[in-house]
Design a protein around this motif. Sequence first.
Motif, PDB file in Angstrom:
ATOM      1  N   TRP A   1       0.801  -1.222   0.000  1.00 30.71           N
ATOM      2  CA  TRP A   1       0.000   0.000   0.000  1.00 30.71           C
ATOM      3  C   TRP A   1       0.837   1.278   0.000  1.00 30.71           C
ATOM      4  CZ3 TRP A   1      -5.331   0.622  -0.229  1.00 30.71           C
ATOM      5  CH2 TRP A   1      -6.075  -0.559  -0.232  1.00 30.71           C
TER       6      TRP A   1
ATOM      7  N   TRP B   1      -7.905  -3.494  -3.594  1.00 30.65           N
ATOM      8  CA  TRP B   1      -6.457  -3.617  -3.437  1.00 30.65           C
ATOM      9  C   TRP B   1      -5.738  -2.803  -4.502  1.00 30.65           C
ATOM     10  CZ3 TRP B   1      -4.152  -5.904   0.624  1.00 30.65           C
ATOM     11  CH2 TRP B   1      -2.771  -6.075   0.569  1.00 30.65           C
TER      12      TRP B   1
ATOM     13  N   SER C   1      -6.341  -2.928   4.638  1.00 31.26           N
ATOM     14  CA  SER C   1      -7.086  -3.138   3.393  1.00 31.26           C
ATOM     15  C   SER C   1      -8.378  -2.330   3.394  1.00 31.26           C
ATOM     16  CB  SER C   1      -7.425  -4.619   3.216  1.00 31.26           C
ATOM     17  OG  SER C   1      -6.278  -5.429   3.178  1.00 31.26           O
TER      18      SER C   1
ATOM     19  N   VAL D   1     -12.702  -7.018  -1.134  1.00 35.97           N
ATOM     20  CA  VAL D   1     -11.465  -6.290  -0.844  1.00 35.97           C
ATOM     21  C   VAL D   1     -11.124  -5.410  -2.040  1.00 35.97           C
ATOM     22  CG1 VAL D   1      -8.960  -6.505  -0.541  1.00 35.97           C
ATOM     23  CG2 VAL D   1     -10.480  -7.960   0.761  1.00 35.97           C
TER      24      VAL D   1
ATOM     25  N   PRO E   1      -1.812  -8.919  -4.269  1.00 32.78           N
ATOM     26  CA  PRO E   1      -2.343  -9.125  -2.916  1.00 32.78           C
ATOM     27  C   PRO E   1      -1.407  -9.939  -2.055  1.00 32.78           C
ATOM     28  CG  PRO E   1      -4.081  -9.399  -4.541  1.00 32.78           C
ATOM     29  CD  PRO E   1      -2.795  -9.295  -5.303  1.00 32.78           C
TER      30      PRO E   1
END
Length: 406
Positions: free
Chosen positions: A112, A399, A338, A397, A405
């Motif tokens: 991230w 992402w 997340s 989710v 991931p």
Amino acid sequence: MSVSISRHLTLHAFSRTAGPVLGTLLLASCAQFSTQPAAPTEHRPVQAPATSTTTVAPTAPVPVPPPPGTFEKARARWVPSEFSELPGWGADRPSEVMPALRQSCIKPAEGWARFCEDLRNLKPADDMVQRFWLESRLRVFRIESPEGDTAGLLTGYYEPLFEATRKPAANRRVPLHALPADLASRKPYWTRQQLDSLPAAQASVKGRELAWLEDPLDALVLQIQGSGRLRITEPDGSSRLIRLAFAGHNDQPYKSVGRWLIEQGELKASEASWPGIKDWARRNPARINEMLWQNPRTVFFREEPLPDPSIGPKGAQGVPLTPGRSIAVDPQSVPYGSLVWVDSTEPLSTRPLQRLVVAQDTGSAITGAVRADFFWGWGDEAESQAGRTRQALRSWVLWPRESAPR
């Protein structure tokens, strides 16, 4: 962190191993959506006709491979999806999740960092622009169990607020303790009953009292939620607001007092909510300790200053939680930090609860793929909502596109 009151009587589900979901903790062993056992299925052998000598071997089910691009997690799998598949996506306000997302970016999760750098450079914009910005930088994955089940459970937790004193008083006889000095030398540590009644156990926590409450059930709620606020009266008569945060526990198993009351025939499953348990305690004051001692786990706290009451407690990710936009998850299914889209309903209603939230906490009762504990905040309304939250859930989710991931 996050069993919820509804869920959840989560502690914060005992956040950081204490566990969110108050309702879930109260009824940890109850079925999620039904209290009636399924009827057994009768199986009869298939016999060939009398004139046949052929034996037909049973056909083993052929496993269906997951779609291309699916990512396998320890307790979940992520299946590629699209923004168009998110129920209510266009009605949510991305601006309301940005504060929680910025908190997570203080400690960006693996994968991230680039996204968080772009977020720091994002100029103020309306919800439509922010929604387009998220769509351009994120991919969508539907969360399923390893077997492909998309149905799950949403519970709720909150940060309680209680009146307390620094010293014991006639109406304040229930202590909240800091970590005992000898906690690491005894595994497991003394049980709740032993700490209440055994002189040797009581000696181990003597002098470790942080504050004193009036009601032992309030202490139990604080321990289940994992943290809480105290409006504390000091010895000089002054009053201030502090936070008690989860510091550790006695390494004993958590046992649901709600489940015990059901098994004793004291309450029906439909009555074993937190208000129902408190009502039972009012009617049976001589049995309160008997009930509390069914749960051998005790939680210890540390005191933290609370200079800004608008800032939530820290979750397992190590950042403050945001009411209505933070959830507790199973980190073996969804990593901390997340972005998650939840599709559920509000407690005791059919109004949709469809919004972006950030995975920032966990709890001992929060396990599995499609499982989340919703942080409602603090105050009376948050307590009421958390205590009622036990809803069907689907989740996705979101992402960063530039990273695989984790």
